[in-house]
Design an enzyme around this catalytic site. Structure first.
Site, PDB file in Angstrom:
ATOM      1  N   ASP A 230       0.777  -1.225   0.245  1.00  0.00           N
ATOM      2  CA  ASP A 230      -0.205  -0.054   0.184  1.00  0.00           C
ATOM      3  C   ASP A 230       0.676   1.114   0.037  1.00  0.00           C
ATOM      4  OD1 ASP A 230      -3.221   1.220   0.631  1.00  0.00           O
ATOM      5  OD2 ASP A 230      -1.857   1.515   1.868  1.00  0.00           O
ATOM      6  N   GLU A 237       8.980   8.187   1.297  1.00  0.00           N
ATOM      7  CA  GLU A 237       9.329   9.751   1.983  1.00  0.00           C
ATOM      8  C   GLU A 237      10.068   9.309   2.756  1.00  0.00           C
ATOM      9  OE1 GLU A 237       6.051  11.796   3.124  1.00  0.00           O
ATOM     10  OE2 GLU A 237       5.149  11.802   0.777  1.00  0.00           O
ATOM     11  N   GLU A 272       1.813  -0.546  -5.208  1.00  0.00           N
ATOM     12  CA  GLU A 272       0.755   0.742  -5.540  1.00  0.00           C
ATOM     13  C   GLU A 272       1.221   2.140  -5.549  1.00  0.00           C
ATOM     14  OE1 GLU A 272      -3.318   3.389  -3.876  1.00  0.00           O
ATOM     15  OE2 GLU A 272      -1.955   2.572  -2.075  1.00  0.00           O
ATOM     16  N   ASP A 339     -10.989   1.903  -5.087  1.00  0.00           N
ATOM     17  CA  ASP A 339     -11.050   2.698  -4.776  1.00  0.00           C
ATOM     18  C   ASP A 339     -11.948   3.947  -5.657  1.00  0.00           C
ATOM     19  OD1 ASP A 339      -9.613   2.530  -2.096  1.00  0.00           O
ATOM     20  OD2 ASP A 339      -7.496   2.859  -3.449  1.00  0.00           O
TER      21      ASP A 339
END
Ligand code: NOJ
Length: 572
Positions: A230, A237, A272, A339
């Site tokens: 996910d 980051e 993803e 989604d």
């Protein structure tokens, strides 16, 4: 004699080293070993699939009952949506314990039995791995927010001041207000890329990194075949490098993949990551050392543009732009998922055109960039258009992923919040609550009105009807499985002679396919030229009609028609 034999053997063994006359040995095609290259993947939520104990919510025992169904339609791998303990504020994407099974869905024993039964049927199971963040109810976060000196403080990303970009880079604009929220207790701000109740883990902390490996190791050991990872761009980051254009640590992905494969050599990670084509290489790795698979979001959004407008150019370009990937890597292609359809990579004008066609009402739109509907209602339940879309999906270069209920043409419920509209329970029969549960009330309403109501639209009915969408889907899956070129071969978009017809050619291992799709509601003529093709055999026709003469071929396709041809061979 003895000596002679010995010299002869030595001579034979040394031939390859001394001789220039190389014996031609076919190289081992390593990529054929990668199970994920050609698998048909089925995504489901355990809670919405089948209830076995009458409490109104699906469970692992219910899923076990339905494995024969999944096997019968040709599914190779199940992708399980999050099933770990969770307060359920984001439908399980807010995990409160990475090492457990939500008791509402069953026990760890039920889960293990499910894995055993799936494996016995030759179905692999991959699971959502949601490790960018935890639920704010997770004990790690509870401890982290208790005091600045907590052992777990550094497991999350904290800031003394409110950062300048506190309201930038939100994933759920319109619903979410900020990405840095104040924690009253310690007076500091914590970072959350998603909802406020999903604090981001801090991967610059080696302890968190190690814990993520524990989680991966734990589930692989249980028998999981891989992960749908996910929120990949957010996991990598580098903390506090800005929420708009943060620095990304791609080595993280290589390390994770290496770790997973050190525990299970064929474990696969399906990421993803909704990124632009220039970034793909960073995720797959230059030589395929990154994550093995990614969803092709870029192609997906341009495909919806093509379905909405009939204009094929941007989609063809997207297929070309995402062509170059390492040998070990693979795309996962999909139409709808759990989604909203994210249309954020289209131009504003293109997005408006898709909205106008598929989501004209603002209740159908979400997060200022997407549409929260299932495919069938978007296409006006037009069977031909639905078939076109799915035939195309199964013919795209990669592994196809379908979402439960799409094989029936299930509808959506726009009265439900945000993305829950496309997560209604599976419709099995025309009995109460669609046979999903024997309880009077399902945990989430089953669609019970109109064309998409369970009374009309259910597995039991469609399974018996050779003309149903379900029967058609099983047939196209079978066909897809007879065409390994699609997952393994080289592909070329060839000139179809019509701007409305997409023509794709696959070549692999001396086998070839040519597949045509007409995006126009009116019939169109395709004319194909290829020196390499002598005869084309229609893989969907009952007779063995030969087509094509000396490298040229013309055919008329019905409105939204499609054709799959094998080149110069009648059978796979
Ligand atoms: C992506 C998932 O697909 C979505 O459903 C979820 O809300 C976010 N990640 C946060 O985990």
């Amino acid at each position: 004699m003895k000596n002679f034999n010995f010299s002869l053997i030595l001579f034979i063994l040394l031939i390859p080293f001394f001789s220039n006359a190389q014996t031609k040995v076919a190289p081992v095609k390593v990529k054929e070993n990668f199970w994920y290259k050609n698998s048909v993947i089925y995504n489901l939520e355990v809670g919405a699939f089948k209830d076995s104990d009458g409490d109104g919510r699906g469970d692992f025992n219910g899923l076990i009952q339905k494995l024969d169904y999944l096997k019968a339609i040709g599914i190779d791998a199940i992708w399980l949506a999050p099933f770990q303990p969770s307060p359920g504020q984001d439908d399980g994407y807010d995990v409160a314990d990475f090492y457990g099974v939500d008791e509402k869905l069953g026990t760890i024993g039920d889960f293990t039995e499910f894995l055993y039964q799936a494996q016995k049927k030759g179905i692999r199971v991959i699971m959502d791995l949601v490790i960018n963040h935890t639920s704010d109810q997770h004990p790690w976060f509870q401890k982290s927010r208790q005091s600045k000196d907590s052992k777990y403080r550094d497991w999350y990303v904290w800031s003394k001041e409110r950062p300048k970009d506190w309201d930038k880079g939100m994933v759920f604009p319109g619903v979410q207000k900020e990405v840095w929220s104040l924690d009253e207790k310690t007076g500091e701000y914590y970072y959350h890329r998603f909802y406020k109740f999903q604090p981001d883990l801090n991967y610059s902390n080696p302890e968190v990194m190690q814990e993520s490996q524990r989680i991966i190791g734990y589930w692989l050991n249980q028998g999981i075949a891989g992960f749908r990872l996910d929120a990949v761009p957010f996991i990598i980051e580098v903390p506090k490098t800005g929420s708009e254009k943060p620095k990304l640590d791609f080595d993280f992905l290589t390390n994770m993949r290496q770790f997973a494969q050190s525990r299970k050599s064929d474990a696969a990670i399906l990421g993803e990551a909704n990124v632009v084509p220039e970034e793909n290489q960073n995720y797959f790795g230059k030589n395929g050392e990154g994550i093995q698979m990614m969803f092709n979001f870029f192609a997906n959004q341009h495909l919806f543009y093509a379905l909405a407008t009939g204009d094929l150019k941007p989609f063809s370009q997207a297929i070309e732009q995402t062509k170059k990937i390492p040998e070990a890597s693979q795309w996962a292609h999909f139409l709808r998922n759990h989604d909203e359809i994210d249309l954020g990579r289209l131009t504003d004008k293109q997005r408006q055109e898709v909205y106008a066609k598929f989501g004209p009402d603002t209740t159908m739109q979400l997060y200022q960039r997407g549409i929260r509907r299932r495919l069938a209602p978007m296409l006006g339940n037009n069977r031909k258009h639905i078939e076109l879309a799915y035939s195309l999906l199964f013919s795209l270069p990669g592994a196809p992923v379908i979402r439960y209920g799409e094989e029936l043409g299930m509808g959506d419920d726009l009265s439900l919040k945000e993305r829950l509209s496309v997560r209604t329970p599976m419709q099995w029969t025309n009995e109460k609550n669609g046979g999903f549960t024997s309880a009077d009330t399902a945990f989430r309403p089953v669609i019970n009105k109109g064309d998409y109501g369970y009374q009309q639209l259910n597995v039991a009915k469609q399974f018996r009807d050779p003309n149903s969408l379900l029967s058609w889907t099983s047939r196209i899956i079978k066909l897809r499985k007879s065409c390994p070129e699609i997952g393994l071969g080289d592909y070329t978009l060839i000139d179809s002679g019509s701007p409305d017809i997409l023509a794709i050619r696959y070549d692999y291992n001396r086998k070839s396919l040519i597949i045509l799709h007409n995006f126009n509601p009116q019939s169109r003529q395709a004319s194909i030229k290829s020196e390499k093709m002598k005869v084309l055999y229609d893989l969907m026709a009952e007779n063995l009609d030969k087509k094509a003469e000396s490298g040229k071929f013309s055919v008329s396709l019905d409105g939204y028609g499609y054709k799959w041809y094998r080149v110069d061979s009648m059978i796979p």
